[in-house]
Design a protein around this motif. Sequence first.
Motif, short mmCIF file in Angstrom:
data_model
loop_
_atom_site.label_atom_id
_atom_site.label_comp_id
_atom_site.label_asym_id
_atom_site.label_seq_id
_atom_site.Cartn_x
_atom_site.Cartn_y
_atom_site.Cartn_z
N PHE A 46 0.85 -1.18 0.00
CA PHE A 46 0.00 0.00 0.00
C PHE A 46 0.89 1.25 0.00
O PHE A 46 2.09 1.18 0.27
N ASN A 65 -9.29 7.67 5.87
CA ASN A 65 -9.67 6.31 6.22
C ASN A 65 -10.58 5.66 5.17
O ASN A 65 -10.61 4.44 5.04
N LYS A 113 -10.09 5.62 2.17
CA LYS A 113 -9.23 5.00 1.17
C LYS A 113 -8.80 3.60 1.57
O LYS A 113 -8.37 2.81 0.72
N ILE A 114 -8.92 3.27 2.85
CA ILE A 114 -8.63 1.91 3.29
C ILE A 114 -9.60 0.94 2.62
O ILE A 114 -9.20 -0.14 2.15
N THR A 115 -10.87 1.34 2.53
CA THR A 115 -11.88 0.45 1.98
C THR A 115 -11.70 0.22 0.48
O THR A 115 -12.24 -0.74 -0.07
N LEU A 169 -4.82 2.54 1.03
CA LEU A 169 -4.01 2.76 2.22
C LEU A 169 -4.17 1.60 3.19
O LEU A 169 -5.24 0.97 3.26
N ASP A 170 -3.14 1.34 3.95
CA ASP A 170 -3.17 0.30 4.97
C ASP A 170 -3.73 0.89 6.28
O ASP A 170 -3.81 2.11 6.45
N ILE A 171 -4.07 0.01 7.20
CA ILE A 171 -4.55 0.47 8.51
C ILE A 171 -3.50 1.34 9.18
O ILE A 171 -3.81 2.35 9.81
N THR A 203 -0.93 2.99 7.73
CA THR A 203 -0.32 4.06 6.93
C THR A 203 -0.47 5.39 7.67
O THR A 203 -1.58 5.74 8.07
N LYS A 263 -1.51 8.89 8.17
CA LYS A 263 -2.52 9.61 7.39
C LYS A 263 -2.72 11.00 7.96
O LYS A 263 -2.91 11.17 9.16
#
Length: 323
Positions: A265, A288, A290-292, A296-298, A300, A302
């Motif tokens: 990611f 957040n 963008k996680i879905t 992005l990772d949990i 990352t 941000k």
Amino acid sequence: MNKGAISQFIEKYYLHFNAAALVDAAKDYEKQLEGGSKMLVSLAGAMSTAELGKIFAEMIRQDKVQIVSCTGANLEEDVMNLVAHSHYKRVPNYRDLTPKEEWELLEGGLNRVTDTCIPEEEAFRRIQEHIFKIWKEADDKGERYLPHEFLYKLLLSGVLEEYYEIDLKDSWMYAAAEKNLPMVVPGWEDSTLGNIFASYVIKGELKASTMKSGIEYMTFLADWYTENSKNGIGFFQIGGGIAGDFPICVVPMLYQDLERTDTPFWSYFCQISDSTTSYGSYSGAVPNEKITWGKLDINTPKHIIESDATIVAPLIFAYLLDM
């Protein structure tokens, strides 16, 4: 390394709310580079006309950014500022203009961007003569290039030197051309030069295929991301829109569509935006979300700084340059 006066001021007084978010984002950006990560910077809005190049060019020269994603407008407007700066007009009272006054600007060949008018003849047309020759030469040879590659050729050819009206060190496009900095320019067709290119295609003077497409930008980016993501690639987004949405999607494309499940990611994310979080706006989406989408990772780092990018971006860049 010792920080300069601007950086020290920021660390001393920027302690809460969006000010603190600015400092946190700058420090995490710095950590990314120190850890060997690369950084993508995306430029939306009219950052070139806002003369971000005065400091962004130095970011490029000092290897603080390894790839740029920008709109077609930002790509060309830095070059326009380089060759026509003295003909630009400030309009401090832009909020008070009547439709008649706006029409008078049009008749005067002035295209307004908030408080700044870009001169049609001195900017667009001055470039058009020379860029057409480069387009035509490639067209006649059956060669194809990406939009930014044509502008790199234009800048490095030296044909615009007689028109330079600012110091070359303040042009981020010239700094990028000298380094042959990787770039993606999604939706380039939306720009003034894109419209001009289309006019030549309609007149039968150029072939549309001479200009490489957005899909080819994405395939290039896929290869570049794969080759450069060993230590992570961060994403620093100025504004919203296609300049950010297009390149950030390369990760889910690689992971989901190409099924390259070892694709990392994005290792850092920051957005400077004045968009509010509402009504399905991508520009206003919190990181957040963008996680879905597999971007992005949990874990990352941000950051979102809800402010004017013309104020925030130079301060962050000054911090990274130890000013």
